[in-house]
Design an enzyme around this catalytic site. Structure first.
Site, PDB file in Angstrom:
ATOM      1  N   CYS A  27       6.848  50.742  15.753  1.00  0.00           N
ATOM      2  CA  CYS A  27       8.016  51.597  15.971  1.00  0.00           C
ATOM      3  C   CYS A  27       7.856  52.795  15.042  1.00  0.00           C
ATOM      4  O   CYS A  27       6.756  53.010  14.511  1.00  0.00           O
ATOM      5  CB  CYS A  27       9.331  50.832  15.783  1.00  0.00           C
ATOM      6  SG  CYS A  27       9.682  50.298  14.095  1.00  0.00           S
ATOM      7  N   THR A  39       8.949  53.558  11.930  1.00  0.00           N
ATOM      8  CA  THR A  39       8.544  53.180  10.571  1.00  0.00           C
ATOM      9  C   THR A  39       7.757  51.873  10.543  1.00  0.00           C
ATOM     10  O   THR A  39       7.096  51.569   9.557  1.00  0.00           O
ATOM     11  CB  THR A  39       9.783  52.937   9.695  1.00  0.00           C
ATOM     12  OG1 THR A  39      10.575  51.926  10.342  1.00  0.00           O
ATOM     13  CG2 THR A  39      10.596  54.214   9.526  1.00  0.00           C
ATOM     14  N   HIS A  84      -4.404  36.097   2.626  1.00  0.00           N
ATOM     15  CA  HIS A  84      -3.448  35.220   1.937  1.00  0.00           C
ATOM     16  C   HIS A  84      -2.337  34.704   2.847  1.00  0.00           C
ATOM     17  O   HIS A  84      -1.816  33.627   2.621  1.00  0.00           O
ATOM     18  CB  HIS A  84      -2.772  35.971   0.770  1.00  0.00           C
ATOM     19  CG  HIS A  84      -3.692  36.212  -0.387  1.00  0.00           C
ATOM     20  ND1 HIS A  84      -3.240  36.586  -1.630  1.00  0.00           N
ATOM     21  CD2 HIS A  84      -5.042  36.138  -0.475  1.00  0.00           C
ATOM     22  CE1 HIS A  84      -4.274  36.728  -2.455  1.00  0.00           C
ATOM     23  NE2 HIS A  84      -5.382  36.482  -1.765  1.00  0.00           N
ATOM     24  N   HIS A 132      -3.694  28.885  -0.523  1.00  0.00           N
ATOM     25  CA  HIS A 132      -3.153  29.812   0.473  1.00  0.00           C
ATOM     26  C   HIS A 132      -2.717  29.050   1.729  1.00  0.00           C
ATOM     27  O   HIS A 132      -1.670  29.321   2.300  1.00  0.00           O
ATOM     28  CB  HIS A 132      -4.190  30.873   0.838  1.00  0.00           C
ATOM     29  CG  HIS A 132      -4.520  31.771  -0.313  1.00  0.00           C
ATOM     30  ND1 HIS A 132      -3.556  32.430  -1.032  1.00  0.00           N
ATOM     31  CD2 HIS A 132      -5.702  32.102  -0.887  1.00  0.00           C
ATOM     32  CE1 HIS A 132      -4.121  33.130  -1.999  1.00  0.00           C
ATOM     33  NE2 HIS A 132      -5.429  32.944  -1.939  1.00  0.00           N
TER      34      HIS A 132
HETATM   35  C1  RB5 Z   1      13.777  55.072  16.505  1.00  0.00           C
HETATM   36  O1  RB5 Z   1      14.366  56.316  16.297  1.00  0.00           O
HETATM   37  C2  RB5 Z   1      13.520  54.381  15.163  1.00  0.00           C
HETATM   38  O2  RB5 Z   1      14.726  54.037  14.552  1.00  0.00           O
HETATM   39  C3  RB5 Z   1      12.636  53.176  15.339  1.00  0.00           C
HETATM   40  O3  RB5 Z   1      11.439  53.563  15.923  1.00  0.00           O
HETATM   41  C4  RB5 Z   1      12.211  52.447  14.057  1.00  0.00           C
HETATM   42  O4  RB5 Z   1      11.680  53.318  13.106  1.00  0.00           O
HETATM   43  C5  RB5 Z   1      13.153  51.485  13.480  1.00  0.00           C
HETATM   44  O5  RB5 Z   1      12.867  50.782  12.497  1.00  0.00           O
END
Ligand code: RB5
Length: 147
Positions: free
Chosen positions: A70, A72, A103, A139
């Site tokens: 996604c 981030t 790990h 581990h």
């Molecule tokens: C989409 O705008 C964004 O919120 C999503 O891709 C993501 O980064 C959420 O964690």
């Protein structure tokens, strides 16, 4: 096209539709069978759905490894990890990828399309798929507690 016998499921939201294309090309070239679980457009969607798609492919053994993306990598990694049997690691750097496999026996790699370059993403995927989990007992015992 020769396959290497491994299936990789990939799931992403709209932020990563373009971003995932070099990853898919890499997987194809290396002979992985790809389970592309969407989304396949830049139309906004909800990332949890695509994390769940990949998680379900892993726990039902339709895929050996997963990649979720996604903006981030945070939201989709949280969603993916809600399914028991999945060990999803959000990674931005090579050393973290290496340790996530070694790990934690991570079976899903989460990436942030708005954070790293697509070149870096392919490098991380390559390392993830080519690093074996540790055979050291300590581990293995810890990972067993995650199952
Ligand atoms: C989409 O705008 C964004 O919120 C999503 O891709 C993501 O980064 C959420 O964690």
């Amino acid at each position: 096209m020769k396959t290497n016998g491994l299936v990789v499921a990939i799931g992403n939201d709209h932020t990563a539709y373009e971003f995932k294309q070099p990853i898919i090309k890499f997987l194809h070239t290396e002979g992985y069978q790809i389970l592309d679980l969407g989304t396949n457009s830049s139309e906004p969607v909800d990332y949890p759905n695509f994390g769940f798609n990949v998680a379900n492919a892993i726990v039902s053994k339709k895929a050996d490894f997963g990649i979720v993306i996604c903006g981030t990598g945070i939201g989709i990694s949280i969603a993916t990890n809600r399914i028991n049997g999945v060990r999803c690691a959000l990674c931005y750097e090579e050393e973290i990828v290496r340790l996530a496999r070694l790990h934690n026996d991570a079976n899903v790699l989460a990436l942030g399309a708005r954070i790293i370059s697509d070149y870096k993403a392919v490098e991380l995927v390559k390392l993830f798929l080519n690093t074996k989990t540790s055979d050291e007992k300590r581990h293995q015992l810890r990972v067993a507690k995650l199952k």
